[in-house]
Motif scaffolding. Structure first.
Motif, PDB file in Angstrom:
ATOM      1  N   ARG A  90       0.825  -1.212   0.000  1.00 18.98           N
ATOM      2  CA  ARG A  90       0.000   0.000   0.000  1.00 18.98           C
ATOM      3  C   ARG A  90       0.856   1.258   0.000  1.00 18.98           C
ATOM      4  NH1 ARG A  90      -4.059   1.607   4.065  1.00 18.98           N
ATOM      5  NH2 ARG A  90      -4.631   3.025   2.385  1.00 18.98           N
ATOM      6  N   GLU A  94      -0.180   3.459  -3.144  1.00 16.96           N
ATOM      7  CA  GLU A  94      -1.018   4.620  -2.822  1.00 16.96           C
ATOM      8  C   GLU A  94      -0.246   5.923  -3.055  1.00 16.96           C
ATOM      9  OE1 GLU A  94      -4.182   4.579  -1.878  1.00 16.96           O
ATOM     10  OE2 GLU A  94      -4.594   2.621  -0.981  1.00 16.96           O
ATOM     11  N   GLU A 160      -6.871  -3.581  -2.214  1.00 11.64           N
ATOM     12  CA  GLU A 160      -7.804  -2.886  -1.338  1.00 11.64           C
ATOM     13  C   GLU A 160      -8.681  -3.848  -0.548  1.00 11.64           C
ATOM     14  OE1 GLU A 160     -10.603   0.955  -1.960  1.00 11.64           O
ATOM     15  OE2 GLU A 160     -11.112  -0.764  -3.210  1.00 11.64           O
TER      16      GLU A 160
END
Length: 227
Positions: A90, A94, A160
């Motif tokens: 992540r 991200e 996710e």
């Protein structure tokens, strides 16, 4: 979103069984390591075994349930090792999404970030961790949309579903994580709207890394080290 595992589905909702089960897993209404069977899912949700079987297969493909021959099906366990694996990914993905969103010229979509932030603020002030989580996830998905990178979005979509349980657990159990997320998300949104790509990357990277490092002990205490 408020449906629990004991609720039956109406005929009109039967086709959304996968989504209903996903929500039950994300919101920990179906607990990590909880045993599932086609028969139980079909009976409790008022559907036949065929959609129950297909739903469980879809959840298995997304890593939300595990299946082992002659042992059955159960909700994927949560653990520190799993948390570490997910958050390391992540942090990188991200941050790239935030950077690419900042480079976007889609001003109309960028302005929607402020509406999301307002909703997050109201949920935070109300002490509603579940609603805060939902708005926070909506903000993440909006960043993916603004970034407009189909490959990145596909990678993040798969990750996710693995990450959501941990995000919700942290918001539900630690108000300081809600506060940290809100304050730093506001800075990320500002960098994206202002087109500050390098700053957006750094802020998003540092936010997720900080949450990861500061909550590892709590995840270990709650779920164990894992394999």
């Amino acid at each position: 979103m408020d449906m629990t595992f004991s609720h039956k589905l109406s005929a009109g909702i039967a086709g959304n069984l996968v989504a209903v089960l996903e929500e039950a897993i994300v919101f920990l209404e179906l607990a990590p390591s909880e045993r599932l069977t086609e028969e139980d899912v079909a009976e409790r949700y008022g559907v036949s075994r065929s959609p129950a079987r297909e739903a469980l297969r879809s959840l298995e493909n997304d890593g939300l349930v595990l299946r082992e021959a002659r042992k059955g099906i159960w909700v994927t366990p949560m653990s520190l090792r799993d948390f570490d694996d997910i958050y390391r990914c992540r942090i990188a993905l991200e941050a790239i999404a935030a950077e690419q969103a900042a480079r976007s010229t889609n001003g109309a979509l960028k302005e929607q970030l402020w509406h999301v932030l307002d909703d997050m603020k109201r949920a935070r002030e109300a002490g509603n961790a579940r609603l805060f989580f939902q708005h926070d996830v909506r903000g993440s998905q909006l960043i993916y949309e603004i970034a407009d990178n189909p490959t990145l979005r596909r990678l993040l979509k798969g990750l996710e579903k693995q990450a959501l349980r941990y995000r919700y657990h942290l918001y539900r159990n630690d108000r300081s994580v809600v506060d940290l997320s809100f304050d730093d998300t506001a800075r990320v949104f500002r960098a994206i709207v202002d087109g500050e790509a390098a700053q957006a990357y750094t802020l998003e990277h540092d936010l997720i890394e900080k949450i990861w490092r500061e909550t590892r002990d709590a995840i270990r205490a709650e779920f164990g080290e894992g394999r």
